[in-house]
Scaffold this motif. Structure first.
Motif, short mmCIF file in Angstrom:
data_model
loop_
_atom_site.label_atom_id
_atom_site.label_comp_id
_atom_site.label_asym_id
_atom_site.label_seq_id
_atom_site.Cartn_x
_atom_site.Cartn_y
_atom_site.Cartn_z
N SER A 93 0.58 -1.43 -0.16
CA SER A 93 -0.40 0.09 -0.06
C SER A 93 0.82 1.25 -0.02
O SER A 93 2.01 1.32 0.46
CB SER A 93 -1.23 -0.06 0.70
N SER A 94 0.08 2.17 -0.60
CA SER A 94 1.02 3.71 -0.24
C SER A 94 2.16 3.62 -1.00
O SER A 94 3.35 4.00 -0.51
CB SER A 94 1.01 4.45 0.80
N ARG B 114 4.74 6.67 -1.36
CA ARG B 114 5.15 7.63 0.10
C ARG B 114 5.97 7.69 0.40
O ARG B 114 7.33 6.83 0.04
CB ARG B 114 4.58 7.12 0.96
#
Length: 840
Positions: free
Chosen positions: A558-559, A562
């Motif tokens: 996820s992400s 980032r």
């Protein structure tokens, strides 16, 4: 007593034709053979290469493919490697007098540690012979006098329950002679007679790159193999193996020839792929196998001609039926195998292929004829980005003994050579020497393609003739490869055929799709979002889904965008990709150990904390090991593969810290670490001096060591240990050595953790060697600005190094992991402890 003393003592080599010594034991996989021996009693002799000799058993009734049969196997003396292919007659009056036939030969694949299996009395292995294939078990019985009896049992698999091999195979695999012919010393028998001439090579059919799986109503799918494309001609005169460009490479794949010559046909032209065999994988391994003479597998997927009949005009389904008929009697799981066919929706199969590190799938129209050249009748859907490039230059290395630091790559686009970036990892020392030798005669003064001045500095240009295969994450907007890794040389493909694949597209043909009605909605995808995520991969470990997540090493991340290292501009995805690529080298040190993770869920600028027990939501790839503690058993985290490393990254991990012991014997350390932690005001030269002093003290005690640049301020001096001493002994020894250094040079060292006593000194941290303590894992990233990496170096390299954070995420993997082989493990004996005590 030598391993061959019993063998030599039983034979008079002035009389017997058996070999006395010799034979190689340096192949890519251990060799195997079985000899039919007509001695006092007819039996079959099983030979397995191990530790420079052939382990030997006499199988009294020969092998059986029925798992219900348990064949007695009497262990005999070890034989020399040269006995592997022995065939002939042992004269009467000699030990083992009688006729010996080479009944089978190939490679074997141990499924567990051989030494432990021999000691325990249970060996599990896979045979990759011309006749004997699949998994087998050897089980030792209770001793009966001097005889050591075992049972040979066939495992239940695809090779089980076949025809009785003892009745089926009655001639030599080497000379095709019968027992009587060998006894009479008759010449080698000719191969099966064939009247039809060898079919000529023809241009193979090629697949077009796409990003979707095909319509299951009109296509089936086959595996995309990681090897060399080959067309094999069988006919009058034997068998010949050709590359995709028509080069005769029969001599390079000789072990496959006898298997092709046994095919029941007068002539045939077979299309397929040659891969490395005996349980080994990868294109790099295949290249080594070519140099060493095997092992190989051939995966057949098309039949172009048979017995003079041209089959290329027939639909694929008809050609496949003819191919399956041709391969009916080949041993299952043998050297020649049929390419598996996946019918129906292949989405789940594609996901599994990619998750296990496969290449991808080939989608084939079932009704299409065979046509040379590239078309959409065959399409390839890749799990990874992997292509051929040409070498256009090389840069000098500042490391002694390395012929170059990196290679500049080029590829043809729109008729012009363009620069694709540099590659600096993926090869071993022998491969580097071979590449350097091939580039030397290609030297030229000018660049074959426009290269930015900053990247051209120090480059030695060459004419673009040498082709290399490269794995990479993606191509940047300016055409550069991201995270490239060398896979191997491509001798089968000339440089003028190396071109960039066109962008993937949803390729459709009139035969596959109906015309859309005017104003109709776009066609629905032919596969699931999950499968689409895999096919859109930029790396075999990294795939992007529509929801913005990526899959790396089978872990959904996820992400991914980032920022984890703001200054170095590295993202969570960059960290995951680093660990996926570093997995092989890192797991040598960190795999199957209890771990502590340094987690920074919000990146370098957020909260950080240590964690040693898995929490809620941790991926299954992060496993656990139960360890006894005073308060009861506790579950510690551990990893054993790339998925485990990337699973930790998904939970915000940057650093991996490891115990000094493995999971299977947590009370017996296999490494001792001296962490040189300098006071803030000390320079790196002082740290290096301390590391060399500890090295010298260890050497004087017979304990070799190696240095690790920690990626922070200090150096670890690591001693590999045999697992003979417990934690108390290792901790006591390391403490005494640290205190000895502090006593002899109190102005430079302290063995006390206190910050007050560390001022102006180096703390020799021996506490890393206590039970439950951890140290940074080699090849782990550090949660520090610049994304530094903890990297093993040699003592010579340490002397020339000016900082502990020399390597970063950007360049650590350019380093050859074999460049700093650690010394062999040593025992921390009572005698060593006493010698150290005497110096205090």
């Amino acid at each position: 007593m030598t391993r061959l003393e019993a063998y030599h003592g039983k034979r008079d080599f002035e009389v017997t034709p058996e070999p006395r010594d010799g034979g190689r034991a340096d192949g890519l996989a251990p060799v195997y053979s079985m000899q039919n021996h007509d001695a006092t009693r007819l039996h079959w002799d099983l030979r397995l290469e191990y530790d420079g000799v052939l382990l030997s058993w006499a199988i009294t009734r020969g092998p059986s493919l029925d798992p219900a049969d348990k064949r007695l196997a009497v262990q005999t003396e070890d034989h020399p490697m040269s006995y592997l292919d022995f065939e002939g007659t042992i004269p009467k009056g000699n030990y083992g007098a009688g006729t010996v036939m080479l009944w089978d030969v190939g490679h074997w694949q141990p499924l567990s540690d051989v030494a432990k299996g021999l000691k325990k009395g249970h060996l599990s292995f896979v045979l990759h012979g011309l006749r004997m294939t699949g998994r087998w078990d050897m089980i030792r019985l209770k001793p009966e006098g001097k005889r050591v009896n075992w049972l040979l049992v066939k495992h239940e698999d695809a090779a089980a329950h076949g025809p009785d091999p003892v009745k089926r195979y009655t001639t030599s695999v080497a000379t095709r002679r019968t027992m009587d012919a060998i006894a009479e010393d008759a010449p080698t028998a000719p191969p099966p007679p064939r009247k039809t001439a060898l079919p000529r090579w023809r241009q193979p059919q090629l697949a077009t790159l796409t990003d979707r799986l095909g319509d299951p109503e009109q296509r089936w799918h086959e595996l995309k193999f990681d090897g060399y494309r080959a067309l094999v001609a069988v006919g009058k005169g034997g068998a010949r193996i050709y590359t995709r460009n028509g080069h005769d490479w029969t001599d390079r794949f000789l072990p496959l020839v006898p298997a092709f010559e046994e095919l029941p046909c007068d002539a045939a032209l077979i299309d397929g792929e040659i891969t490395v065999g005996a349980g080994l994988y990868g294109f790099g391994r295949l290249q080594k196998a070519i140099k060493l003479g095997g092992p190989f597998h051939f995966h057949a997927f098309d039949l172009l001609k048979r017995d003079g009949e041209d089959l290329t005009g027939l639909p694929l389904t008809n050609r496949r039926a003819a191919l399956e008929e041709l391969f009916t009697d080949t041993p299952p799981l043998g050297l020649l195998q049929l390419s598996p066919v996946l019918r129906g929706d292949a989405s789940d199969a594609f996901d599994r292929v990619c998750h296990t590190g496969g290449e991808g799938l080939i989608s084939k129209r079932m009704d299409a004829p065979y046509r040379g050249g590239r078309s959409t009748a065959w399409e390839k859907i890749k799990c990874i980005k992997r292509d051929e490039f040409v070498v256009i230059g090389w840069q000098d290395s500042d490391k002694k003994g390395r012929p170059f630091a990196s290679l500049a790559l080029g590829i043809e686009e729109a008729g012009e050579m363009v620069y694709a970036g540099k590659i600096g990892t993926g090869w071993d020392a022998d491969t580097m020497d071979e590449i350097a030798a091939r580039l030397k005669p290609l030297a030229r003064k000018t660049a074959p393609a426009p290269v930015p001045a900053a990247e051209a500095r120090g480059m030695n240009w060459v004419t673009p003739r040498l082709v290399v295969e490269v794995r990479y994450a993606e191509v940047t907007e300016d055409g550069r490869l991201r995270h490239p890794s060398f896979e191997g040389l491509r001798e089968d493909k000339p440089a003028d055929q190396v071109r960039r694949d066109p962008p993937t597209a949803a390729l459709e043909t009139a035969a596959e799709t109906k015309p859309k009605a005017r104003g109709s909605a776009p066609a629905k995808p032919q596969r699931s979002t999950k499968a689409a995520a895999v096919a859109d991969a930029g790396d075999k470990r990294a795939t992007t889904a529509a929801n913005g997540r990526v899959t790396i090493a089978g872990i959904s991340l996820s992400s991914p965008d980032r920022r984890v290292f703001p200054q170095a501009r590295h993202t969570k995805r960059d960290v995951a990709e680093y660990y996926a690529r570093a997995a092989d080298r890192m797991l040598r040190f960190a795999g199957d150990r209890p771990l502590s993770l340094v987690r920074l869920p919000e990146g370098l600028e957020g909260e950080r904390f240590f964690q040693k027990h898995a929490g809620k939501g941790f991926p299954d790839a992060i496993r656990t090991v139960e360890i006894a503690e005073k308060s009861g058993a506790a579950e510690y985290m551990t990893v054993r593969d790339a998925a485990g490393l990337v699973g930790a990254v998904q939970m915000g991990t940057i650093e991996f810290h490891i115990w000094g012991a493995r999971n299977d014997r947590v009370e017996r350390p296999d490494r001792m670490v001296f962490d040189l932690d300098p006071d803030e005001g000390l320079g790196f030269d002082a740290v290096k001096a301390g590391a060399f002093e500890i090295r010298d003290r260890l050497d004087a005690l017979g304990l070799p060591s190696w240095p690790l640049l920690t990626g922070g301020k200090g150096v670890h001096v690591v001693v590999p240990l045999r697992r003979t001493a417990g934690w108390e002994t290792v901790s006591l020894f390391s403490r005494m050595l640290a205190e000895l250094c502090a006593r002899d040079a109190p102005e430079r060292y302290t063995a006390t953790m206190s910050k007050a006593k560390r001022k102006g000194r180096i703390f020799i941290d021996w506490l890393r060697n206590q039970r439950g303590a951890t140290a940074i894992a080699p090849w782990s990233l550090r949660a520090r600005a610049g994304a530094p990496v903890a990297v093993p170096v040699t003592w010579t390299e340490l002397e020339a190094t000016d900082r502990a954070n020399l390597f970063t995420l950007d360049d650590a993997l350019n380093r050859d992991p074999e460049a700093t082989p650690p010394p062999g493990p040593v025992s921390l004996s009572a005698a060593v402890l006493k010698r150290l005590e005497s110096r205090l």
